[in-house]
Design a protein around this motif. Structure first.
Motif, PDB file in Angstrom:
ATOM      1  N   ASN A   8      75.744   5.716   4.778  1.00  8.01           N
ATOM      2  CA  ASN A   8      75.105   6.550   3.767  1.00  8.01           C
ATOM      3  C   ASN A   8      76.016   7.745   3.514  1.00  8.01           C
ATOM      4  OD1 ASN A   8      73.504   8.598   2.499  1.00  8.01           O
ATOM      5  ND2 ASN A   8      71.673   7.496   3.115  1.00  8.01           N
ATOM      6  N   VAL A   9      76.622   7.813   2.328  1.00 12.26           N
ATOM      7  CA  VAL A   9      77.600   8.885   2.081  1.00 12.26           C
ATOM      8  C   VAL A   9      76.917  10.245   1.908  1.00 12.26           C
ATOM      9  CG1 VAL A   9      79.323   7.343   1.096  1.00 12.26           C
ATOM     10  CG2 VAL A   9      77.654   8.427  -0.411  1.00 12.26           C
ATOM     11  N   GLY A  10      75.587  10.246   1.733  1.00 11.09           N
ATOM     12  CA  GLY A  10      74.871  11.515   1.637  1.00 11.09           C
ATOM     13  C   GLY A  10      74.633  12.152   2.992  1.00 11.09           C
ATOM     14  N   THR A  11      74.226  11.328   3.966  1.00 16.35           N
ATOM     15  CA  THR A  11      73.941  11.846   5.313  1.00 16.35           C
ATOM     16  C   THR A  11      75.112  11.665   6.267  1.00 16.35           C
ATOM     17  OG1 THR A  11      73.033   9.721   6.045  1.00 16.35           O
ATOM     18  CG2 THR A  11      71.502  11.288   5.023  1.00 16.35           C
ATOM     19  N   LEU A  13      75.777   9.016   7.893  1.00 12.28           N
ATOM     20  CA  LEU A  13      75.287   8.260   9.041  1.00 12.28           C
ATOM     21  C   LEU A  13      75.271   6.774   8.713  1.00 12.28           C
ATOM     22  CD1 LEU A  13      72.240  10.430  10.195  1.00 12.28           C
ATOM     23  CD2 LEU A  13      74.373  10.077  11.459  1.00 12.28           C
ATOM     24  N   PRO A  14      75.624   5.925   9.689  1.00 15.06           N
ATOM     25  CA  PRO A  14      75.528   4.473   9.479  1.00 15.06           C
ATOM     26  C   PRO A  14      74.072   4.056   9.321  1.00 15.06           C
ATOM     27  CG  PRO A  14      76.868   5.007  11.409  1.00 15.06           C
ATOM     28  CD  PRO A  14      76.163   6.258  11.002  1.00 15.06           C
ATOM     29  N   THR A  15      73.828   3.083   8.451  1.00 11.92           N
ATOM     30  CA  THR A  15      72.477   2.561   8.278  1.00 11.92           C
ATOM     31  C   THR A  15      72.382   1.100   8.699  1.00 11.92           C
ATOM     32  OG1 THR A  15      72.997   2.048   5.970  1.00 11.92           O
ATOM     33  CG2 THR A  15      71.893   4.135   6.398  1.00 11.92           C
ATOM     34  N   PHE A  16      73.514   0.408   8.811  1.00 14.30           N
ATOM     35  CA  PHE A  16      73.502  -0.989   9.243  1.00 14.30           C
ATOM     36  C   PHE A  16      74.904  -1.342   9.718  1.00 14.30           C
ATOM     37  CE2 PHE A  16      73.551  -5.599   8.841  1.00 14.30           C
ATOM     38  CZ  PHE A  16      72.283  -5.959   9.284  1.00 14.30           C
ATOM     39  N   ALA A  17      74.988  -2.125  10.781  1.00 17.73           N
ATOM     40  CA  ALA A  17      76.303  -2.507  11.310  1.00 17.73           C
ATOM     41  C   ALA A  17      76.269  -3.921  11.879  1.00 17.73           C
ATOM     42  CB  ALA A  17      76.757  -1.520  12.389  1.00 17.73           C
ATOM     43  N   ALA A  35      71.427  -6.222   2.484  1.00 16.86           N
ATOM     44  CA  ALA A  35      70.083  -6.800   2.382  1.00 16.86           C
ATOM     45  C   ALA A  35      69.007  -5.726   2.269  1.00 16.86           C
ATOM     46  CB  ALA A  35      69.812  -7.700   3.581  1.00 16.86           C
ATOM     47  N   GLY A  36      69.232  -4.563   2.866  1.00 22.13           N
ATOM     48  CA  GLY A  36      68.229  -3.502   2.858  1.00 22.13           C
ATOM     49  C   GLY A  36      68.299  -2.590   1.651  1.00 22.13           C
ATOM     50  N   MET A  37      69.207  -2.853   0.718  1.00 19.61           N
ATOM     51  CA  MET A  37      69.350  -1.985  -0.454  1.00 19.61           C
ATOM     52  C   MET A  37      68.350  -2.391  -1.524  1.00 19.61           C
ATOM     53  SD  MET A  37      73.515  -1.607  -0.643  1.00 19.61           S
ATOM     54  CE  MET A  37      73.464  -0.202  -1.744  1.00 19.61           C
ATOM     55  N   LEU A 181      76.435   4.795  19.013  1.00 22.50           N
ATOM     56  CA  LEU A 181      75.274   5.518  19.536  1.00 22.50           C
ATOM     57  C   LEU A 181      75.648   6.937  19.963  1.00 22.50           C
ATOM     58  CD1 LEU A 181      73.626   2.647  21.620  1.00 22.50           C
ATOM     59  CD2 LEU A 181      72.640   3.774  19.622  1.00 22.50           C
ATOM     60  N   ALA A 182      76.819   7.070  20.586  1.00 23.77           N
ATOM     61  CA  ALA A 182      77.290   8.404  20.993  1.00 23.77           C
ATOM     62  C   ALA A 182      77.491   9.290  19.760  1.00 23.77           C
ATOM     63  CB  ALA A 182      78.590   8.289  21.774  1.00 23.77           C
ATOM     64  N   HIS A 183      78.028   8.706  18.700  1.00 26.97           N
ATOM     65  CA  HIS A 183      78.216   9.462  17.457  1.00 26.97           C
ATOM     66  C   HIS A 183      76.875   9.941  16.911  1.00 26.97           C
ATOM     67  CE1 HIS A 183      78.431   9.746  13.008  1.00 26.97           C
ATOM     68  NE2 HIS A 183      79.542  10.399  13.273  1.00 26.97           N
ATOM     69  N   LEU A 184      75.865   9.066  16.929  1.00 31.20           N
ATOM     70  CA  LEU A 184      74.527   9.435  16.440  1.00 31.20           C
ATOM     71  C   LEU A 184      73.941  10.579  17.263  1.00 31.20           C
ATOM     72  CD1 LEU A 184      72.142   8.818  14.559  1.00 31.20           C
ATOM     73  CD2 LEU A 184      71.352   7.157  16.249  1.00 31.20           C
ATOM     74  N   LEU A 185      74.076  10.512  18.606  1.00 32.27           N
ATOM     75  CA  LEU A 185      73.555  11.568  19.479  1.00 32.27           C
ATOM     76  C   LEU A 185      74.270  12.897  19.229  1.00 32.27           C
ATOM     77  CD1 LEU A 185      73.163   9.551  22.801  1.00 32.27           C
ATOM     78  CD2 LEU A 185      71.319  10.464  21.379  1.00 32.27           C
TER      79      LEU A 185
END
Length: 221
Positions: A8-11, A13-17, A35-37, A181-185
């Protein structure tokens, strides 16, 4: 190994991998990534994702896309639109190949523009299914796609995903997922603490603080 990622270029943050072996083309996982778009979402991707059956499905679902066009793909010009400045061409086109015209029967828009990359103007062509945006908006949207390159560079440098402890498939997958996960934290800590400096500096402070008895949030504040 290959990591297919929807960012997501706005946040930022990854949304799917999808993490798997690298023995296939990027477009193989395009449908799973998107698929989630839903209606109104915008896909920004490079020419590896130019698969007309895939793009026709996005168009049917109301998802917009901006991608680099493939050099050898044939198009028939339906209408030329006015352009100026760094916009060299703005056209409504249809795929002209026997198979491609069946795969994507609708009209596409192709914009050719001079895009500044590292201080140098480069000629690039983009295809989109949106006929209402200005040509400049389309070119600027594609520039936003480079955010994912910066994201991968960031996690490789700050989370040391260039060197792997184990090299079998399971070990590599676990290390990539652990890195994400470390990046998200770290991003969450940065948000809670109101950290206003660089992400790499935040990661460095946290790495050092793991060995001392201190309140991590207070330290970042």
């Amino acid at each position: 190994a290959k990591c297919h990622l929807r960012l997501n270029v706005g946040t930022y943050l990854p949304t799917f991998a999808v993490v798997e072996d690298a023995g296939h083309h990027d477009s193989v996982r395009a449908a799973a990534l998107c698929a989630g778009m839903g209606p109104g979402d915008v896909l920004l991707a490079d020419r590896a994702y130019v698969d007309l059956d895939f793009l026709a499905d996005l168009n049917t679902r109301g998802v917009f896309f901006v991608l680099r066009d493939k050099r050898r793909m044939l198009f028939e010009t339906v209408k030329e639109l006015p352009c100026s400045g760094k916009i060299l061409k703005d056209e409504l086109v249809r795929p002209a190949g026997v198979k491609t015209s069946k795969s994507y029967p609708s009209v596409l828009r192709r914009v050719t523009a001079l895009v500044t990359v590292d201080g140098v103007d480069r000629e690039m062509s983009f295809i989109t299914n949106n006929t209402n945006w200005s040509a400049r908006t389309i070119a600027e949207l594609y520039r936003a796609r480079w955010t994912i390159e910066l994201f991968f560079k960031e996690i490789k440098q700050t989370l040391q995903l260039r060197d792997f402890i184990g090299t079998n498939e399971r070990a590599v997958k676990w290390q990539v997922w652990t890195g994400l996960l470390a990046h998200l934290l770290l991003r969450f800590l940065r948000h809670l603490s109101g950290w206003r400096h660089s992400f790499s500096r935040c990661a460095g402070v946290v790495r050092a603080a793991l060995w001392v008895k201190a309140d991590l949030l207070e330290l970042l504040r």
